[in-house]
Design a protein around this motif. Structure first.
Motif, mmCIF file in Angstrom:
data_model
loop_
_atom_site.group_PDB
_atom_site.id
_atom_site.type_symbol
_atom_site.label_atom_id
_atom_site.label_comp_id
_atom_site.label_asym_id
_atom_site.label_seq_id
_atom_site.Cartn_x
_atom_site.Cartn_y
_atom_site.Cartn_z
ATOM 1 N N PRO A 1 -3.669 16.741 14.988
ATOM 2 C CA PRO A 1 -1.906 16.775 14.935
ATOM 3 C C PRO A 1 -1.168 15.540 16.187
ATOM 4 O O PRO A 1 -0.669 14.145 16.303
ATOM 5 N N GLY A 2 -3.082 14.251 17.073
ATOM 6 C CA GLY A 2 -2.070 13.143 17.665
ATOM 7 C C GLY A 2 -1.755 12.299 16.533
ATOM 8 O O GLY A 2 -1.405 11.423 16.751
ATOM 9 N N ILE A 3 -2.962 11.599 15.772
ATOM 10 C CA ILE A 3 -2.382 11.211 14.433
ATOM 11 C C ILE A 3 -1.166 11.219 14.007
ATOM 12 O O ILE A 3 -0.603 10.098 13.920
ATOM 13 N N TRP A 4 -0.866 11.991 13.462
ATOM 14 C CA TRP A 4 0.305 12.433 12.776
ATOM 15 C C TRP A 4 1.307 12.190 13.754
ATOM 16 O O TRP A 4 2.219 11.782 13.570
ATOM 17 N N PRO B 1 1.273 1.933 6.022
ATOM 18 C CA PRO B 1 0.946 3.237 6.970
ATOM 19 C C PRO B 1 -0.589 2.870 6.729
ATOM 20 O O PRO B 1 -0.550 3.871 7.576
ATOM 21 N N LEU B 2 -1.083 2.075 7.401
ATOM 22 C CA LEU B 2 -2.700 1.993 7.713
ATOM 23 C C LEU B 2 -3.129 2.208 9.227
ATOM 24 O O LEU B 2 -1.860 2.715 9.708
ATOM 25 N N ILE B 3 -4.118 3.459 9.511
ATOM 26 C CA ILE B 3 -4.597 4.314 10.201
ATOM 27 C C ILE B 3 -3.712 2.850 11.479
ATOM 28 O O ILE B 3 -3.173 3.322 13.022
ATOM 29 N N SER B 4 -4.477 2.304 11.548
ATOM 30 C CA SER B 4 -4.281 0.963 12.980
ATOM 31 C C SER B 4 -2.705 0.210 12.834
ATOM 32 O O SER B 4 -2.796 0.006 13.997
ATOM 33 N N THR C 1 -14.162 8.668 -1.186
ATOM 34 C CA THR C 1 -12.951 7.865 -0.810
ATOM 35 C C THR C 1 -12.776 6.886 -0.047
ATOM 36 O O THR C 1 -12.423 5.901 -0.258
ATOM 37 N N LEU C 2 -13.641 7.183 0.602
ATOM 38 C CA LEU C 2 -14.522 5.388 1.431
ATOM 39 C C LEU C 2 -14.757 4.084 0.440
ATOM 40 O O LEU C 2 -14.132 2.978 0.328
ATOM 41 N N ILE C 3 -15.528 4.688 -0.437
ATOM 42 C CA ILE C 3 -15.489 3.536 -1.356
ATOM 43 C C ILE C 3 -14.370 3.061 -2.369
ATOM 44 O O ILE C 3 -14.327 1.806 -2.046
ATOM 45 N N LEU C 4 -13.417 3.648 -2.124
ATOM 46 C CA LEU C 4 -12.186 3.652 -3.491
ATOM 47 C C LEU C 4 -11.437 2.558 -2.449
ATOM 48 O O LEU C 4 -10.895 1.658 -2.910
ATOM 49 N N TRP D 1 -6.726 7.185 5.276
ATOM 50 C CA TRP D 1 -5.786 8.810 6.105
ATOM 51 C C TRP D 1 -6.951 9.931 5.979
ATOM 52 O O TRP D 1 -8.001 11.063 6.516
ATOM 53 N N THR D 2 -7.419 9.929 3.950
ATOM 54 C CA THR D 2 -8.163 11.090 3.970
ATOM 55 C C THR D 2 -9.253 11.240 4.298
ATOM 56 O O THR D 2 -10.500 12.366 4.298
ATOM 57 N N PHE D 3 -10.455 9.959 4.342
ATOM 58 C CA PHE D 3 -11.619 9.978 5.032
ATOM 59 C C PHE D 3 -11.572 10.160 6.259
ATOM 60 O O PHE D 3 -12.511 10.791 6.573
#
Length: 268
Positions: free
Chosen positions: A28-31, A75-78, A199-202, A223-225
């Motif tokens: 929830p914090g990330i979203w 919209p990368l997490i960073s 997901t991380l490799i892709l 985000w999925t990773f």
């Protein structure tokens, strides 16, 4: 005495809440941080796949529903936590998550010692978790827009270390499995590990491409990773429900044994 023992068991059994608390508070914090960045027009929506090389005005100054987005607005997490006020909450969230990851890794290490699984793989799992925690701390406190080099160093620690952690813990789950439920948990972790690896490799491959579409896909995979890894951590609630004071004693005994071995080596 009976009442004290029963109370002690109830208290120790509450350790199962620790792995669950990581995704319960972090997701929830990330979203919320993403929603704040979207509201302040610091990033473009996840469902936006159209990007431009340049825009006449920056995204913050634009108005209306038809926004002009550049690669700086992916919209990368960073990116979602790169500008105040989102960066303040992002730093706090990463610091709290780093602490929880450190504690969970240590307790998992202690639990496997208690099960007489003190091997090199267990130590690798502990250090992988702690490297991930260190990377999270760096990522959260050195935002990509202000300290890019340090931020990427933290990301280079957090993401590969997270993948290494889930891989090692999946192997340890199969080694320590005794009951049918243990094997089911191990199968679940194997599935999550496979998804995390893919997901991380892709995401890494797409991120270095020049295509706007692929770079946006890299953000979604990132985000999925993160979600997959958080779900993986929550699976430890099954094992942590059996943590007792004997588990902590096993950890302390191991530390005492290591220090005594070190003294013997010094004397020699």
């Amino acid at each position: 005495m009976i009442q004290r023992n029963s109370c002690r068991r109830v208290k120790m059994s509450l350790w199962f809440l620790l792995p669950i608390s990581l995704p319960v508070f972090t997701l929830p914090g990330i979203w919320i941080i993403y929603a704040m960045a979207l509201s302040n027009q610091h990033v473009c929506p996840v469902n936006n796949w159209v990007y431009n090389s340049t825009c006449e005005t920056s995204l913050v100054l634009q108005s209306g529903s038809d926004l002009c987005c550049t690669l700086d607005n992916i919209p990368l997490i960073s990116k979602c936590g790169g500008v105040p006020p989102e960066s303040c909450w992002f730093s706090l969230l990463c610091s709290a998550a780093s602490f929880l990851v450190t504690v969970i890794g240590l307790l998992r290490y202690a639990q496997l010692i208690h099960k007489e699984s003190n091997n090199v793989l267990n130590i690798e799992g502990l250090f992988a978790g702690w490297l991930c925690a260190a990377g999270l701390m760096i990522v959260g406190n050195f935002q990509v827009d202000h300290a890019k080099v340090l931020h990427y160093v933290g990301a280079g620690l957090a993401f590969p270390a997270s993948l290494l952690f889930v891989c090692v813990q999946t192997l340890l789950s199969y080694r320590a499995a005794e009951t049918r439920r243990d094997f089911q948990t191990a199968h679940l972790r194997l599935t999550l590990t496979s998804l995390a690896f893919t997901t991380l490799i892709l995401s890494g491959v797409f991120f270095i491409q020049e295509s706007f579409v692929l770079q946006h896909a890299a953000a979604i995979l990132e985000w999925t990773f993160a979600i997959i890894v958080l779900v993986f951590y929550s699976s430890f609630s099954h094992e942590f429900s059996s943590i007792s004071s004997e588990t902590l004693v096993a950890l302390m005994t191991r530390r005492a044994g290591s220090s005594s071995e070190g003294r013997k080596l010094e004397k020699v």
